[in-house]
Design a protein around this motif. Structure first.
Motif, PDB file in Angstrom:
ATOM      1  N   ASN A 191       0.850  -1.179   0.000  1.00  0.00           N
ATOM      2  CA  ASN A 191       0.000   0.000   0.000  1.00  0.00           C
ATOM      3  C   ASN A 191       0.891   1.235   0.000  1.00  0.00           C
ATOM      4  O   ASN A 191       1.605   1.495   0.976  1.00  0.00           O
ATOM      5  N   VAL A 192       0.849   1.996  -1.086  1.00  0.00           N
ATOM      6  CA  VAL A 192       1.763   3.114  -1.301  1.00  0.00           C
ATOM      7  C   VAL A 192       0.990   4.424  -1.231  1.00  0.00           C
ATOM      8  O   VAL A 192      -0.045   4.578  -1.902  1.00  0.00           O
ATOM      9  N   ASN A 193       1.494   5.364  -0.435  1.00  0.00           N
ATOM     10  CA  ASN A 193       0.912   6.696  -0.350  1.00  0.00           C
ATOM     11  C   ASN A 193       1.992   7.720  -0.652  1.00  0.00           C
ATOM     12  O   ASN A 193       3.074   7.691  -0.049  1.00  0.00           O
ATOM     13  N   VAL A 194       1.682   8.630  -1.580  1.00  0.00           N
ATOM     14  CA  VAL A 194       2.669   9.587  -2.081  1.00  0.00           C
ATOM     15  C   VAL A 194       2.269  10.992  -1.659  1.00  0.00           C
ATOM     16  O   VAL A 194       1.132  11.410  -1.891  1.00  0.00           O
ATOM     17  N   PRO A 195       3.192  11.749  -1.045  1.00  0.00           N
ATOM     18  CA  PRO A 195       2.868  13.123  -0.630  1.00  0.00           C
ATOM     19  C   PRO A 195       2.537  14.014  -1.817  1.00  0.00           C
ATOM     20  O   PRO A 195       2.910  13.736  -2.961  1.00  0.00           O
ATOM     21  N   ASP A 196       1.870  15.107  -1.524  1.00  0.00           N
ATOM     22  CA  ASP A 196       1.516  16.089  -2.547  1.00  0.00           C
ATOM     23  C   ASP A 196       2.709  17.019  -2.788  1.00  0.00           C
ATOM     24  O   ASP A 196       2.698  18.191  -2.422  1.00  0.00           O
ATOM     25  N   LEU A 197       3.756  16.448  -3.394  1.00  0.00           N
ATOM     26  CA  LEU A 197       4.994  17.170  -3.657  1.00  0.00           C
ATOM     27  C   LEU A 197       5.475  16.859  -5.073  1.00  0.00           C
ATOM     28  O   LEU A 197       5.124  15.824  -5.648  1.00  0.00           O
ATOM     29  N   ALA A 198       6.300  17.745  -5.606  1.00  0.00           N
ATOM     30  CA  ALA A 198       6.948  17.462  -6.881  1.00  0.00           C
ATOM     31  C   ALA A 198       7.922  16.306  -6.705  1.00  0.00           C
ATOM     32  O   ALA A 198       8.404  16.028  -5.596  1.00  0.00           O
ATOM     33  N   LEU A 199       8.240  15.633  -7.799  1.00  0.00           N
ATOM     34  CA  LEU A 199       9.106  14.451  -7.738  1.00  0.00           C
ATOM     35  C   LEU A 199      10.443  14.773  -7.081  1.00  0.00           C
ATOM     36  O   LEU A 199      10.924  14.018  -6.224  1.00  0.00           O
ATOM     37  N   ASP A 200      11.045  15.891  -7.444  1.00  0.00           N
ATOM     38  CA  ASP A 200      12.364  16.224  -6.894  1.00  0.00           C
ATOM     39  C   ASP A 200      12.293  16.770  -5.475  1.00  0.00           C
ATOM     40  O   ASP A 200      13.325  17.016  -4.844  1.00  0.00           O
ATOM     41  N   ALA A 201      11.081  16.952  -4.948  1.00  0.00           N
ATOM     42  CA  ALA A 201      10.921  17.442  -3.569  1.00  0.00           C
ATOM     43  C   ALA A 201      10.628  16.318  -2.579  1.00  0.00           C
ATOM     44  O   ALA A 201      10.587  16.564  -1.361  1.00  0.00           O
ATOM     45  N   LEU A 202      10.433  15.088  -3.057  1.00  0.00           N
ATOM     46  CA  LEU A 202      10.176  13.972  -2.157  1.00  0.00           C
ATOM     47  C   LEU A 202      11.391  13.716  -1.278  1.00  0.00           C
ATOM     48  O   LEU A 202      12.539  13.754  -1.743  1.00  0.00           O
ATOM     49  N   ALA A 203      11.145  13.436   0.013  1.00  0.00           N
ATOM     50  CA  ALA A 203      12.238  13.221   0.951  1.00  0.00           C
ATOM     51  C   ALA A 203      12.841  11.823   0.839  1.00  0.00           C
ATOM     52  O   ALA A 203      13.934  11.577   1.342  1.00  0.00           O
ATOM     53  N   GLY A 204      12.146  10.909   0.203  1.00  0.00           N
ATOM     54  CA  GLY A 204      12.610   9.539   0.083  1.00  0.00           C
ATOM     55  C   GLY A 204      11.457   8.567   0.251  1.00  0.00           C
ATOM     56  O   GLY A 204      10.288   8.934   0.075  1.00  0.00           O
ATOM     57  N   VAL A 205      11.797   7.334   0.597  1.00  0.00           N
ATOM     58  CA  VAL A 205      10.800   6.273   0.768  1.00  0.00           C
ATOM     59  C   VAL A 205      10.979   5.648   2.140  1.00  0.00           C
ATOM     60  O   VAL A 205      12.106   5.372   2.563  1.00  0.00           O
ATOM     61  N   ARG A 206       9.883   5.432   2.848  1.00  0.00           N
ATOM     62  CA  ARG A 206       9.908   4.735   4.119  1.00  0.00           C
ATOM     63  C   ARG A 206       8.976   3.532   4.078  1.00  0.00           C
ATOM     64  O   ARG A 206       7.857   3.630   3.568  1.00  0.00           O
ATOM     65  N   VAL A 207       9.427   2.424   4.626  1.00  0.00           N
ATOM     66  CA  VAL A 207       8.555   1.278   4.865  1.00  0.00           C
ATOM     67  C   VAL A 207       7.879   1.520   6.213  1.00  0.00           C
ATOM     68  O   VAL A 207       8.563   1.753   7.225  1.00  0.00           O
ATOM     69  N   THR A 208       6.570   1.491   6.228  1.00  0.00           N
ATOM     70  CA  THR A 208       5.812   1.949   7.384  1.00  0.00           C
ATOM     71  C   THR A 208       4.805   0.908   7.854  1.00  0.00           C
ATOM     72  O   THR A 208       4.519  -0.071   7.160  1.00  0.00           O
ATOM     73  N   ARG A 209       4.248   1.187   9.028  1.00  0.00           N
ATOM     74  CA  ARG A 209       3.109   0.406   9.501  1.00  0.00           C
ATOM     75  C   ARG A 209       1.846   1.254   9.355  1.00  0.00           C
ATOM     76  O   ARG A 209       1.901   2.487   9.257  1.00  0.00           O
ATOM     77  N   GLN A 210       0.719   0.581   9.366  1.00  0.00           N
ATOM     78  CA  GLN A 210      -0.574   1.256   9.280  1.00  0.00           C
ATOM     79  C   GLN A 210      -0.864   1.950  10.596  1.00  0.00           C
ATOM     80  O   GLN A 210      -0.845   1.326  11.665  1.00  0.00           O
ATOM     81  N   ALA A 211      -1.113   3.249  10.551  1.00  0.00           N
ATOM     82  CA  ALA A 211      -1.394   4.006  11.769  1.00  0.00           C
ATOM     83  C   ALA A 211      -2.754   3.641  12.343  1.00  0.00           C
ATOM     84  O   ALA A 211      -3.665   3.222  11.619  1.00  0.00           O
ATOM     85  N   ARG A 212      -2.895   3.815  13.660  1.00  0.00           N
ATOM     86  CA  ARG A 212      -4.196   3.673  14.305  1.00  0.00           C
ATOM     87  C   ARG A 212      -4.938   5.003  14.197  1.00  0.00           C
ATOM     88  O   ARG A 212      -4.401   6.062  14.534  1.00  0.00           O
ATOM     89  N   ALA A 213      -6.138   4.961  13.696  1.00  0.00           N
ATOM     90  CA  ALA A 213      -6.925   6.180  13.504  1.00  0.00           C
ATOM     91  C   ALA A 213      -8.392   5.810  13.397  1.00  0.00           C
ATOM     92  O   ALA A 213      -8.751   4.622  13.316  1.00  0.00           O
ATOM     93  N   ARG A 214      -9.224   6.817  13.386  1.00  0.00           N
ATOM     94  CA  ARG A 214     -10.651   6.601  13.179  1.00  0.00           C
ATOM     95  C   ARG A 214     -11.256   7.881  12.618  1.00  0.00           C
ATOM     96  O   ARG A 214     -10.601   8.927  12.568  1.00  0.00           O
ATOM     97  N   TRP A 215     -12.480   7.785  12.203  1.00  0.00           N
ATOM     98  CA  TRP A 215     -13.261   8.959  11.815  1.00  0.00           C
ATOM     99  C   TRP A 215     -14.280   9.255  12.905  1.00  0.00           C
ATOM    100  O   TRP A 215     -15.019   8.351  13.323  1.00  0.00           O
ATOM    101  N   ASP A 216     -14.293  10.493  13.394  1.00  0.00           N
ATOM    102  CA  ASP A 216     -15.403  10.947  14.234  1.00  0.00           C
ATOM    103  C   ASP A 216     -16.495  11.444  13.297  1.00  0.00           C
ATOM    104  O   ASP A 216     -16.378  12.517  12.700  1.00  0.00           O
ATOM    105  N   GLU A 217     -17.535  10.635  13.166  1.00  0.00           N
ATOM    106  CA  GLU A 217     -18.510  10.842  12.096  1.00  0.00           C
ATOM    107  C   GLU A 217     -19.753  11.584  12.573  1.00  0.00           C
ATOM    108  O   GLU A 217     -20.160  11.464  13.731  1.00  0.00           O
ATOM    109  N   ILE A 218     -20.330  12.304  11.654  1.00  0.00           N
ATOM    110  CA  ILE A 218     -21.614  12.944  11.882  1.00  0.00           C
ATOM    111  C   ILE A 218     -22.537  12.585  10.720  1.00  0.00           C
ATOM    112  O   ILE A 218     -22.082  12.413   9.587  1.00  0.00           O
ATOM    113  N   PHE A 219     -23.803  12.438  11.024  1.00  0.00           N
ATOM    114  CA  PHE A 219     -24.810  12.190   9.994  1.00  0.00           C
ATOM    115  C   PHE A 219     -25.765  13.376   9.993  1.00  0.00           C
ATOM    116  O   PHE A 219     -26.621  13.512  10.866  1.00  0.00           O
TER     117      PHE A 219
END
Length: 281
Positions: A191-219
């Motif tokens: 699963n690859v996620n790329v920052p909103d940056l130009a190609l030459d502005a990318l800091a590099g590549v990191r192998v990561t784990r999936q963060a813990r998060a949730r959505w506080d939802e409203i209907f």
């Protein structure tokens, strides 16, 4: 009989089917299946196909309409229709009235003349980090490929409306070439996620784990023109993690995040606790 107002015309009336190119599935070039959840005419999938054409022969099988956040849903109670699609640069393409997982299933098992060597899903408009992995149709297309035994990559852009997909396309092409050469472990996708940056502005590549998060939802309750109530989902994304080794942290720091995901969801570390919990049942 004229179609009703708002009806989807199927097949679309402007398809020049006679001009669609056949699929060149020679075995001397890798066959790469491309899909997504934003729909077959999304800018992200066009950019991905353009980037991958130097890596192998590209075939597109993608949803006719946007299928964002459908997760790993599959179509079991409605007919699934497939139609040739005039994709950019004469790339072989089929539009499917189904989900991203449907697209990969029918492509691998029915539509393609041979088994693909790789599936790449994307480029998604918006990130698929943390809990969004569970909701994402883009990630689920890659997951389905993994279920079928085909190496797979899901690629997402951190911006919902990117000005350019160049960096994400470049990363996808280079990673696809490496996976084609070296393979992936069985039952694992990237699963690859790329920052909103130009190609030459990318800091590099990191192998990561999936963060813990949730959505506080409203209907939000709204009223339609006939004064009937309906609900519209909204909410706020909440990072519950804060770790510097997560997909969220990498993208925020300007790094491309590459997270290995696996099909096996078993929580092995908690076997003993669950055994104790169920001992007296």
């Amino acid at each position: 009989m004229a179609p009703r107002a708002g009806a989807i015309l199927w097949p679309p009336p402007d398809l020049a089917v006679s001009r669609l190119a056949p699929l060149d599935a020679r075995v001397d070039r890798p066959l790469i299946l491309v899909s997504n959840d934003d729909g077959i005419d999304a800018a992200g999938i066009v950019a991905l196909v353009t980037a991958l054409r130097d890596v192998g022969t590209v075939a597109v099988v993608a949803p006719f309409e946007e299928q964002s956040a459908v997760g790993h849903a599959i179509t079991v109670r409605d007919p699934m229709r497939v139609h040739p699609w005039p994709f950019a640069d004469d790339v072989w393409a089929r539009a499917v009235t189904g989900t991203p997982a449907d697209c990969v299933k029918i492509a691998v098992q029915k539509l393609l003349p041979r088994r693909p060597d790789l599936v790449v899903s994307g480029i998604n408009h918006g990130p698929n980090t943390a809990v969004n992995v569970l909701y994402s149709g883009t990630v689920s297309a890659a997951t389905e490929a993994t279920v079928l035994g085909v190496p797979a990559i899901a690629v997402s852009h951190d911006a919902w409306r990117p000005d350019s997909f160049e960096a994400a396309g470049d990363v996808a092409a280079r990673l696809a070439a490496r996976v084609l050469a070296d393979g992936l472990p069985p039952g694992v996708l990237l699963n690859v996620n790329v920052p909103d940056l130009a190609l030459d502005a990318l800091a590099g590549v990191r192998v990561t784990r999936q963060a813990r998060a949730r959505w506080d939802e409203i209907f939000e309750e709204r009223r339609d023109p006939f004064d009937r109530p309906y609900f519209w989902l909204g909410g706020e994304f909440v990072d519950l993690d804060g770790g510097d080794d997560t997909d969220l942290a990498a993208v925020a720091a300007g790094f491309v995040s590459v997270t290995p995901l696996q099909l096996d969801l078993t929580a092995y570390a908690h076997f003993d606790r669950v055994a104790a919990l169920t001992a007296s049942l």
